[in-house]
Design a protein around this motif. Structure first.
Motif, PDB file in Angstrom:
ATOM      1  N   ALA A  71       3.542  -1.006  55.639  1.00  0.00           N
ATOM      2  CA  ALA A  71       2.102  -1.072  55.398  1.00  0.00           C
ATOM      3  C   ALA A  71       1.763  -0.633  53.981  1.00  0.00           C
ATOM      4  CB  ALA A  71       1.375  -0.193  56.412  1.00  0.00           C
ATOM      5  N   GLU A  72       2.380   0.451  53.524  1.00  0.00           N
ATOM      6  CA  GLU A  72       2.138   0.916  52.156  1.00  0.00           C
ATOM      7  C   GLU A  72       2.579  -0.126  51.149  1.00  0.00           C
ATOM      8  OE1 GLU A  72       4.072   4.679  51.836  1.00  0.00           O
ATOM      9  OE2 GLU A  72       2.905   5.574  53.455  1.00  0.00           O
ATOM     10  N   ALA A  73       3.715  -0.771  51.406  1.00  0.00           N
ATOM     11  CA  ALA A  73       4.207  -1.796  50.497  1.00  0.00           C
ATOM     12  C   ALA A  73       3.253  -2.988  50.448  1.00  0.00           C
ATOM     13  CB  ALA A  73       5.606  -2.252  50.923  1.00  0.00           C
ATOM     14  N   LEU A  74       2.723  -3.375  51.599  1.00  0.00           N
ATOM     15  CA  LEU A  74       1.781  -4.494  51.639  1.00  0.00           C
ATOM     16  C   LEU A  74       0.555  -4.218  50.790  1.00  0.00           C
ATOM     17  CD1 LEU A  74       1.756  -5.671  55.382  1.00  0.00           C
ATOM     18  CD2 LEU A  74       2.675  -6.891  53.410  1.00  0.00           C
ATOM     19  N   LEU A  75       0.029  -3.009  50.885  1.00  0.00           N
ATOM     20  CA  LEU A  75      -1.175  -2.688  50.127  1.00  0.00           C
ATOM     21  C   LEU A  75      -0.894  -2.564  48.638  1.00  0.00           C
ATOM     22  CD1 LEU A  75      -2.959  -0.215  52.551  1.00  0.00           C
ATOM     23  CD2 LEU A  75      -3.637  -2.546  51.965  1.00  0.00           C
ATOM     24  N   ARG A  76       0.330  -2.228  48.280  1.00  0.00           N
ATOM     25  CA  ARG A  76       0.695  -2.237  46.852  1.00  0.00           C
ATOM     26  C   ARG A  76       0.792  -3.674  46.343  1.00  0.00           C
ATOM     27  NH1 ARG A  76       4.332   1.931  48.362  1.00  0.00           N
ATOM     28  NH2 ARG A  76       6.040   0.404  48.422  1.00  0.00           N
ATOM     29  N   GLU A  77       1.363  -4.534  47.173  1.00  0.00           N
ATOM     30  CA  GLU A  77       1.569  -5.922  46.754  1.00  0.00           C
ATOM     31  C   GLU A  77       0.288  -6.740  46.814  1.00  0.00           C
ATOM     32  OE1 GLU A  77       4.510  -6.997  49.568  1.00  0.00           O
ATOM     33  OE2 GLU A  77       5.998  -5.597  48.768  1.00  0.00           O
ATOM     34  N   GLU A  78      -0.572  -6.424  47.784  1.00  0.00           N
ATOM     35  CA  GLU A  78      -1.843  -7.134  47.941  1.00  0.00           C
ATOM     36  C   GLU A  78      -2.964  -6.105  48.069  1.00  0.00           C
ATOM     37  OE1 GLU A  78      -1.757  -9.931  51.147  1.00  0.00           O
ATOM     38  OE2 GLU A  78       0.125 -10.826  50.526  1.00  0.00           O
ATOM     39  N   PRO A  79      -3.446  -5.571  46.964  1.00  0.00           N
ATOM     40  CA  PRO A  79      -4.515  -4.558  47.020  1.00  0.00           C
ATOM     41  C   PRO A  79      -5.718  -5.054  47.825  1.00  0.00           C
ATOM     42  CG  PRO A  79      -3.653  -4.759  44.795  1.00  0.00           C
ATOM     43  CD  PRO A  79      -3.048  -5.885  45.583  1.00  0.00           C
ATOM     44  N   ALA A  80      -6.440  -4.111  48.390  1.00  0.00           N
ATOM     45  CA  ALA A  80      -7.531  -4.454  49.304  1.00  0.00           C
ATOM     46  C   ALA A  80      -8.591  -5.342  48.666  1.00  0.00           C
ATOM     47  CB  ALA A  80      -8.170  -3.180  49.842  1.00  0.00           C
ATOM     48  N   ASP A  81      -8.764  -5.237  47.341  1.00  0.00           N
ATOM     49  CA  ASP A  81      -9.802  -6.042  46.690  1.00  0.00           C
ATOM     50  C   ASP A  81      -9.262  -7.351  46.133  1.00  0.00           C
ATOM     51  OD1 ASP A  81      -8.262  -4.962  44.699  1.00  0.00           O
ATOM     52  OD2 ASP A  81      -9.934  -4.213  43.480  1.00  0.00           O
ATOM     53  N   SER A  82      -8.004  -7.687  46.443  1.00  0.00           N
ATOM     54  CA  SER A  82      -7.414  -8.929  45.948  1.00  0.00           C
ATOM     55  C   SER A  82      -7.842 -10.102  46.823  1.00  0.00           C
ATOM     56  CB  SER A  82      -5.885  -8.829  45.938  1.00  0.00           C
ATOM     57  OG  SER A  82      -5.382  -8.761  47.259  1.00  0.00           O
ATOM     58  N   ALA A  83      -7.756 -11.307  46.256  1.00  0.00           N
ATOM     59  CA  ALA A  83      -8.132 -12.506  47.005  1.00  0.00           C
ATOM     60  C   ALA A  83      -7.277 -12.699  48.254  1.00  0.00           C
ATOM     61  CB  ALA A  83      -8.049 -13.740  46.101  1.00  0.00           C
ATOM     62  N   PRO A  84      -5.936 -12.511  48.188  1.00  0.00           N
ATOM     63  CA  PRO A  84      -5.144 -12.677  49.421  1.00  0.00           C
ATOM     64  C   PRO A  84      -5.541 -11.693  50.512  1.00  0.00           C
ATOM     65  CG  PRO A  84      -3.724 -12.755  47.495  1.00  0.00           C
ATOM     66  CD  PRO A  84      -5.066 -12.319  47.013  1.00  0.00           C
ATOM     67  N   ALA A  85      -5.841 -10.440  50.138  1.00  0.00           N
ATOM     68  CA  ALA A  85      -6.225  -9.449  51.135  1.00  0.00           C
ATOM     69  C   ALA A  85      -7.564  -9.811  51.774  1.00  0.00           C
ATOM     70  CB  ALA A  85      -6.290  -8.067  50.505  1.00  0.00           C
ATOM     71  N   LYS A  86      -8.492 -10.266  50.970  1.00  0.00           N
ATOM     72  CA  LYS A  86      -9.796 -10.655  51.515  1.00  0.00           C
ATOM     73  C   LYS A  86      -9.661 -11.867  52.432  1.00  0.00           C
ATOM     74  CE  LYS A  86     -12.558  -8.810  47.686  1.00  0.00           C
ATOM     75  NZ  LYS A  86     -13.465  -9.135  46.555  1.00  0.00           N
ATOM     76  N   ALA A  87      -8.797 -12.807  52.051  1.00  0.00           N
ATOM     77  CA  ALA A  87      -8.574 -13.982  52.900  1.00  0.00           C
ATOM     78  C   ALA A  87      -7.922 -13.574  54.214  1.00  0.00           C
ATOM     79  CB  ALA A  87      -7.710 -15.000  52.169  1.00  0.00           C
ATOM     80  N   ALA A  88      -6.997 -12.618  54.145  1.00  0.00           N
ATOM     81  CA  ALA A  88      -6.315 -12.159  55.352  1.00  0.00           C
ATOM     82  C   ALA A  88      -7.280 -11.485  56.312  1.00  0.00           C
ATOM     83  CB  ALA A  88      -5.182 -11.207  54.983  1.00  0.00           C
ATOM     84  N   THR A  89      -8.185 -10.651  55.795  1.00  0.00           N
ATOM     85  CA  THR A  89      -9.145  -9.978  56.673  1.00  0.00           C
ATOM     86  C   THR A  89     -10.138 -10.976  57.263  1.00  0.00           C
ATOM     87  OG1 THR A  89     -10.542  -9.411  54.773  1.00  0.00           O
ATOM     88  CG2 THR A  89      -8.925  -7.787  55.454  1.00  0.00           C
ATOM     89  N   ALA A  90     -10.524 -11.980  56.479  1.00  0.00           N
ATOM     90  CA  ALA A  90     -11.427 -13.011  57.003  1.00  0.00           C
ATOM     91  C   ALA A  90     -10.748 -13.783  58.134  1.00  0.00           C
ATOM     92  CB  ALA A  90     -11.846 -13.961  55.882  1.00  0.00           C
ATOM     93  N   ALA A  91      -9.449 -14.051  57.978  1.00  0.00           N
ATOM     94  CA  ALA A  91      -8.712 -14.761  59.021  1.00  0.00           C
ATOM     95  C   ALA A  91      -8.612 -13.926  60.298  1.00  0.00           C
ATOM     96  CB  ALA A  91      -7.316 -15.122  58.518  1.00  0.00           C
TER      97      ALA A  91
END
Length: 217
Positions: A71-91
């Motif tokens: 989980a920590e690695a994911l947030l480093r690779e895709e910060p919460a304010d990044s486009a992939p993270a926002k797309a993932a939460t929308a999904a």
């Protein structure tokens, strides 16, 4: 999150489970996923308890879908304010909205709505396309954990297991007015009514006590 992107298990709720971002009362990750909105059937009290990539990652750790290190690695690779993270939460929110009417139809013994059923079918197809199939028995599709978007695929595959498994007939919806939470009824009698006896169950007992008191008065 701190600058080190530390991920911790959410603490247990000190009061009502409905006030917690991680209320594990469903007995299955998919049902707990659907239950991340409190008081779903009461518009005056409806509250989304898990919002944003960081909150979803913490929820996944608490539910056992992700290890803390991953989980920590994911947030480093895709910060919460990044486009992939926002797309993932929308999904995730889209899948959750799809599940509600499907589960409602199941517990009400009705046909699932066509639009949401088709959306669920598409989610399952995408999840399988993205999954691996390890050469082992029992045969089981496995989603990855390389991206935040994989969490939606993991939940879709778990949905397939839940809705196609032996426990299908044990899925219930809380009888508490406005609650809307789902759970697996593992009671011996199969008559469990509440998401939590200490929450909605207590509310019902209090209502009945008040009603009896007024009648005697």
């Amino acid at each position: 999150m701190t600058s080190k992107q530390a991920v911790h298990r959410a603490p247990a709720a000190s009061g009502s489970p409905h006030d917690s971002g991680v209320a594990l009362v469903g007995g299955h990750p998919v049902l707990d996923f659907a239950n991340t909105v409190a008081w779903r059937l009461d518009p005056a009290r409806t509250a989304d308890r898990v919002q944003g990539a960081e909150a979803w990652v913490c929820w996944a750790v608490a539910c056992g879908l992700l290890g803390a290190d991953r989980a920590e690695a994911l947030l480093r690779e895709e910060p919460a304010d990044s486009a992939p993270a926002k797309a993932a939460t929308a999904a995730l929110m889209s899948l959750r909205a799809t599940l509600w009417p499907v589960l409602d139809a199941l517990v009400d013994d009705e046909a699932p709505p066509a639009e949401e059923w088709e959306a669920l079918r598409r989610s399952l197809v995408l999840a399988r396309e993205d999954a691996t199939l390890p050469p082992a028995f029992p045969l089981r599709w496995q989603s990855g954990t390389d991206r935040l978007g994989d969490l939606r695929h993991a939940l879709a595959l778990l949905t397939e297991d839940l809705l196609g498994g032996d426990g299908l007939g044990r899925i219930r919806r809380c009888a508490g007015p406005g609650c809307g939470w789902f759970f697996l009824d593992r009671s011996r009698s199969g008559t469990r009514r509440w998401c939590s006896s200490d929450d909605c169950g207590n509310r019902d007992r209090a209502r009945r006590h008040y009603s009896r008191t007024r009648q005697r008065g």
